[in-house]
Design a protein around this motif. Structure first.
Motif, PDB file in Angstrom:
ATOM      1  N   LYS A  59       0.794  -1.229   0.000  1.00 11.27           N
ATOM      2  CA  LYS A  59       0.000   0.000   0.000  1.00 11.27           C
ATOM      3  C   LYS A  59       0.825   1.275   0.000  1.00 11.27           C
ATOM      4  N   ASN A  60       2.025   1.279   0.568  1.00  9.69           N
ATOM      5  CA  ASN A  60       2.787   2.523   0.641  1.00  9.69           C
ATOM      6  C   ASN A  60       3.422   2.920  -0.693  1.00  9.69           C
ATOM      7  N   GLY A  61       3.398   2.051  -1.680  1.00 10.33           N
ATOM      8  CA  GLY A  61       3.864   2.395  -3.025  1.00 10.33           C
ATOM      9  C   GLY A  61       5.368   2.374  -3.212  1.00 10.33           C
ATOM     10  N   SER A  62       6.120   1.847  -2.272  1.00 10.83           N
ATOM     11  CA  SER A  62       7.581   1.827  -2.406  1.00 10.83           C
ATOM     12  C   SER A  62       8.082   0.582  -3.136  1.00 10.83           C
ATOM     13  N   ILE A  63       7.182  -0.328  -3.464  1.00  9.79           N
ATOM     14  CA  ILE A  63       7.561  -1.566  -4.142  1.00  9.79           C
ATOM     15  C   ILE A  63       7.154  -1.461  -5.612  1.00  9.79           C
ATOM     16  N   LYS A  64       8.120  -1.691  -6.505  1.00  7.83           N
ATOM     17  CA  LYS A  64       7.878  -1.589  -7.947  1.00  7.83           C
ATOM     18  C   LYS A  64       7.664  -2.982  -8.529  1.00  7.83           C
ATOM     19  N   CYS A  65       6.670  -3.108  -9.377  1.00  3.59           N
ATOM     20  CA  CYS A  65       6.327  -4.386  -9.987  1.00  3.59           C
ATOM     21  C   CYS A  65       7.366  -4.805 -11.031  1.00  3.59           C
ATOM     22  N   PHE A  66       7.747  -6.082 -10.987  1.00  2.68           N
ATOM     23  CA  PHE A  66       8.529  -6.695 -12.056  1.00  2.68           C
ATOM     24  C   PHE A  66       8.219  -8.187 -12.068  1.00  2.68           C
ATOM     25  N   PHE A  67       8.607  -8.852 -13.142  1.00  2.00           N
ATOM     26  CA  PHE A  67       8.267 -10.256 -13.318  1.00  2.00           C
ATOM     27  C   PHE A  67       9.438 -11.167 -13.012  1.00  2.00           C
ATOM     28  N   LEU A  68       9.106 -12.296 -12.419  1.00  2.00           N
ATOM     29  CA  LEU A  68      10.071 -13.337 -12.104  1.00  2.00           C
ATOM     30  C   LEU A  68       9.775 -14.545 -12.983  1.00  2.00           C
ATOM     31  N   ASP A  69      10.827 -15.220 -13.440  1.00  4.70           N
ATOM     32  CA  ASP A  69      10.627 -16.460 -14.184  1.00  4.70           C
ATOM     33  C   ASP A  69      11.097 -17.624 -13.312  1.00  4.70           C
ATOM     34  N   ASP A  70      11.086 -18.830 -13.870  1.00  4.27           N
ATOM     35  CA  ASP A  70      11.455 -20.018 -13.098  1.00  4.27           C
ATOM     36  C   ASP A  70      12.858 -19.929 -12.521  1.00  4.27           C
ATOM     37  N   SER A  71      13.806 -19.413 -13.310  1.00  3.30           N
ATOM     38  CA  SER A  71      15.186 -19.334 -12.808  1.00  3.30           C
ATOM     39  C   SER A  71      15.290 -18.357 -11.640  1.00  3.30           C
ATOM     40  N   ASP A  72      14.496 -17.283 -11.667  1.00  2.00           N
ATOM     41  CA  ASP A  72      14.482 -16.332 -10.551  1.00  2.00           C
ATOM     42  C   ASP A  72      13.914 -16.992  -9.298  1.00  2.00           C
ATOM     43  N   GLU A  73      12.817 -17.735  -9.469  1.00  2.17           N
ATOM     44  CA  GLU A  73      12.191 -18.411  -8.333  1.00  2.17           C
ATOM     45  C   GLU A  73      13.144 -19.440  -7.721  1.00  2.17           C
ATOM     46  N   LYS A  74      13.882 -20.171  -8.562  1.00  2.00           N
ATOM     47  CA  LYS A  74      14.853 -21.151  -8.063  1.00  2.00           C
ATOM     48  C   LYS A  74      15.962 -20.437  -7.299  1.00  2.00           C
ATOM     49  N   TRP A  75      16.425 -19.317  -7.835  1.00  2.00           N
ATOM     50  CA  TRP A  75      17.474 -18.540  -7.157  1.00  2.00           C
ATOM     51  C   TRP A  75      16.986 -18.056  -5.798  1.00  2.00           C
ATOM     52  N   ILE A  76      15.749 -17.581  -5.738  1.00  2.00           N
ATOM     53  CA  ILE A  76      15.182 -17.100  -4.478  1.00  2.00           C
ATOM     54  C   ILE A  76      15.147 -18.234  -3.451  1.00  2.00           C
ATOM     55  N   ARG A  77      14.620 -19.396  -3.846  1.00  2.00           N
ATOM     56  CA  ARG A  77      14.527 -20.525  -2.913  1.00  2.00           C
ATOM     57  C   ARG A  77      15.915 -20.972  -2.442  1.00  2.00           C
ATOM     58  N   LYS A  78      16.856 -21.046  -3.375  1.00  3.71           N
ATOM     59  CA  LYS A  78      18.202 -21.513  -3.036  1.00  3.71           C
ATOM     60  C   LYS A  78      18.946 -20.489  -2.180  1.00  3.71           C
ATOM     61  N   THR A  79      18.972 -19.251  -2.615  1.00  2.00           N
ATOM     62  CA  THR A  79      19.747 -18.212  -1.941  1.00  2.00           C
ATOM     63  C   THR A  79      19.153 -17.841  -0.596  1.00  2.00           C
ATOM     64  N   MET A  80      17.844 -17.734  -0.554  1.00  2.00           N
ATOM     65  CA  MET A  80      17.193 -17.319   0.681  1.00  2.00           C
ATOM     66  C   MET A  80      16.778 -18.512   1.540  1.00  2.00           C
ATOM     67  N   LYS A  81      17.135 -19.725   1.077  1.00  2.00           N
ATOM     68  CA  LYS A  81      16.850 -20.951   1.818  1.00  2.00           C
ATOM     69  C   LYS A  81      15.378 -21.065   2.205  1.00  2.00           C
ATOM     70  N   LEU A  82      14.527 -20.885   1.208  1.00  2.00           N
ATOM     71  CA  LEU A  82      13.080 -21.003   1.439  1.00  2.00           C
ATOM     72  C   LEU A  82      12.635 -22.407   1.074  1.00  2.00           C
ATOM     73  N   SER A  83      11.745 -22.928   1.854  1.00  2.00           N
ATOM     74  CA  SER A  83      11.280 -24.293   1.615  1.00  2.00           C
ATOM     75  C   SER A  83      10.272 -24.354   0.480  1.00  2.00           C
ATOM     76  N   GLY A  84       9.493 -23.275   0.300  1.00  2.00           N
ATOM     77  CA  GLY A  84       8.467 -23.275  -0.731  1.00  2.00           C
ATOM     78  C   GLY A  84       7.260 -24.114  -0.361  1.00  2.00           C
ATOM     79  N   GLU A  85       7.142 -24.484   0.903  1.00  2.00           N
ATOM     80  CA  GLU A  85       6.015 -25.312   1.338  1.00  2.00           C
ATOM     81  C   GLU A  85       4.723 -24.521   1.277  1.00  2.00           C
TER      82      GLU A  85
END
Length: 167
Positions: A59-85
């Motif tokens: 709501k505060n408008g400080s976040i800008k929209c952009f698109f993520l693809d599969d490789s970005d999602e894999k990087w996020i899970r791996k780098t940030m150690k997210l389980s994705g559950e």
């Protein structure tokens, strides 16, 4: 042809508007909107960075929209150690993850190379040159990212300009 231009001469834009895709959403934890994904028959999927934030954060408008693809999602899970559950609560995501996802520029600064996607708005018009519109703010954010990815001399010039403007 410069060396950096030669590296990207085979780059071809892909028009996702001409492809048929399937939209799906998932609701996680206390996030009422969930996260959407657009899946294409060739296996590619796209999603928005907005799916990692709660409504209150957006709501505060400080976040800008952009698109993520599969490789970005894999990087996020791996780098940030997210389980994705499925039961994972968006409010428990690390602040580091949210800092990286606030804009395309921030994401590229954390990840490095990224495929770039530009949102487009199609309007009805008799002239084909008037049918496509892009978000100017997004295009202006993308230009320096692409120049940096291509090791363009223009980036070095911009760095010098920034340095002298700070003095």
């Amino acid at each position: 042809m410069s060396k950096s231009t030669q590296n990207f001469k085979n780059t071809k834009p892909v028009d996702y508007c001409d492809r048929e895709g399937t939209i799906s959403t998932s609701k996680k934890g206390n996030d009422p909107n969930g996260k959407w994904k657009l899946a294409y028959p060739n296996g590619e999927t796209l999603s928005s960075n907005f799916g990692y934030f709660l409504d209150e954060e957006l709501k505060n408008g400080s976040i800008k929209c952009f698109f993520l693809d599969d490789s970005d999602e894999k990087w996020i899970r791996k780098t940030m150690k997210l389980s994705g559950e499925e039961g994972e609560d968006l409010s428990e995501k690390s602040e580091e993850l949210k800092a990286a996802l606030k804009s395309l520029t921030d994401f590229v600064n954390h990840r490095g190379y990224k495929r770039i996607y530009i949102r487009e708005v199609c309007i009805t018009s008799e002239k084909s040159s008037e049918r496509r519109r892009f978000f100017a703010e997004e295009v202006l954010e993308i230009i320096p990212i692409i120049l940096k990815q291509q090791n363009s001399r223009i980036q070095k010039f911009n760095d010098l300009l920034e340095k002298y403007s700070q003095e």
